[in-house]
Scaffold this motif. Structure first.
Motif, PDB file in Angstrom:
ATOM      1  N   ALA A  39       2.939  -5.977  -0.088  1.00  0.00           N
ATOM      2  CA  ALA A  39       2.247  -6.240  -1.350  1.00  0.00           C
ATOM      3  C   ALA A  39       0.735  -6.171  -1.162  1.00  0.00           C
ATOM      4  O   ALA A  39       0.021  -5.566  -1.972  1.00  0.00           O
ATOM      5  N   GLU A  40       0.253  -6.763  -0.094  1.00  0.00           N
ATOM      6  CA  GLU A  40      -1.176  -6.724   0.201  1.00  0.00           C
ATOM      7  C   GLU A  40      -1.636  -5.299   0.517  1.00  0.00           C
ATOM      8  O   GLU A  40      -2.688  -4.861   0.069  1.00  0.00           O
ATOM      9  N   GLY A  41      -0.821  -4.582   1.265  1.00  0.00           N
ATOM     10  CA  GLY A  41      -1.178  -3.229   1.676  1.00  0.00           C
ATOM     11  C   GLY A  41      -1.308  -2.241   0.538  1.00  0.00           C
ATOM     12  O   GLY A  41      -2.127  -1.322   0.591  1.00  0.00           O
ATOM     13  N   ILE A  42      -0.486  -2.412  -0.509  1.00  0.00           N
ATOM     14  CA  ILE A  42      -0.583  -1.480  -1.640  1.00  0.00           C
ATOM     15  C   ILE A  42      -1.247  -2.107  -2.857  1.00  0.00           C
ATOM     16  O   ILE A  42      -1.449  -1.433  -3.859  1.00  0.00           O
ATOM     17  N   GLY A  43      -1.577  -3.390  -2.758  1.00  0.00           N
ATOM     18  CA  GLY A  43      -2.341  -4.041  -3.817  1.00  0.00           C
ATOM     19  C   GLY A  43      -1.554  -4.374  -5.070  1.00  0.00           C
ATOM     20  O   GLY A  43      -2.047  -4.174  -6.179  1.00  0.00           O
ATOM     21  N   ILE A  44      -0.317  -4.872  -4.909  1.00  0.00           N
ATOM     22  CA  ILE A  44       0.435  -5.321  -6.079  1.00  0.00           C
ATOM     23  C   ILE A  44       0.910  -6.748  -5.849  1.00  0.00           C
ATOM     24  O   ILE A  44       0.945  -7.240  -4.722  1.00  0.00           O
ATOM     25  N   ALA A  45       1.295  -7.405  -6.926  1.00  0.00           N
ATOM     26  CA  ALA A  45       1.794  -8.769  -6.842  1.00  0.00           C
ATOM     27  C   ALA A  45       3.165  -8.771  -6.166  1.00  0.00           C
ATOM     28  O   ALA A  45       3.988  -7.892  -6.436  1.00  0.00           O
TER      29      ALA A  45
END
Length: 112
Positions: A39-45
């Motif tokens: 989630a952090e790596g692709i920037g989504i919740a």
């Protein structure tokens, strides 16, 4: 790989978020990543991520293992290679696809 499995895999990858997740997992290698790292790596919740991971799991493109309290997801490289192999099985009329064969195909009137 069966045509049905190929369609499922391509369908799963035909969505921008899932494609990003799969590419990130390929980059991470066999060690994989936790859902929070993805989630952090692709920037989504993280709440949005679970649906996409489920689709990739269902298509057989990723694996899931429990490590302590975390779920670790990894690209299934055998499935990925199977998909790529299926897609390129008859490339250039069954000849190997390499820079040299592309030149040969171009000079001989194109690949069939």
């Amino acid at each position: 790989m069966t045509p049905k499995a190929v369609v499922a895999a391509l369908g799963a990858l035909a969505q921008e978020t899932r494609l990003s997740v799969f590419r990130l997992l390929v980059q991470a290698g066999r060690a994989g990543l936790s859902a929070s790292q993805i989630a952090e790596g692709i920037g989504i919740a993280p709440s949005l991520l679970s649906f996409h991971l489920k689709e990739l799991l269902h298509a057989g493109l990723v694996t899931q293992e429990r490590e302590g309290r975390s779920l670790i997801y990894a690209a299934d490289f055998d499935a990925m290679n199977g998909l790529l192999g299926y897609l390129t099985e008859n490339c250039c009329g069954g000849n190997p696809c390499s820079p040299d064969s592309k030149v040969a195909c171009a000079t001989e009137g194109g690949c069939t």
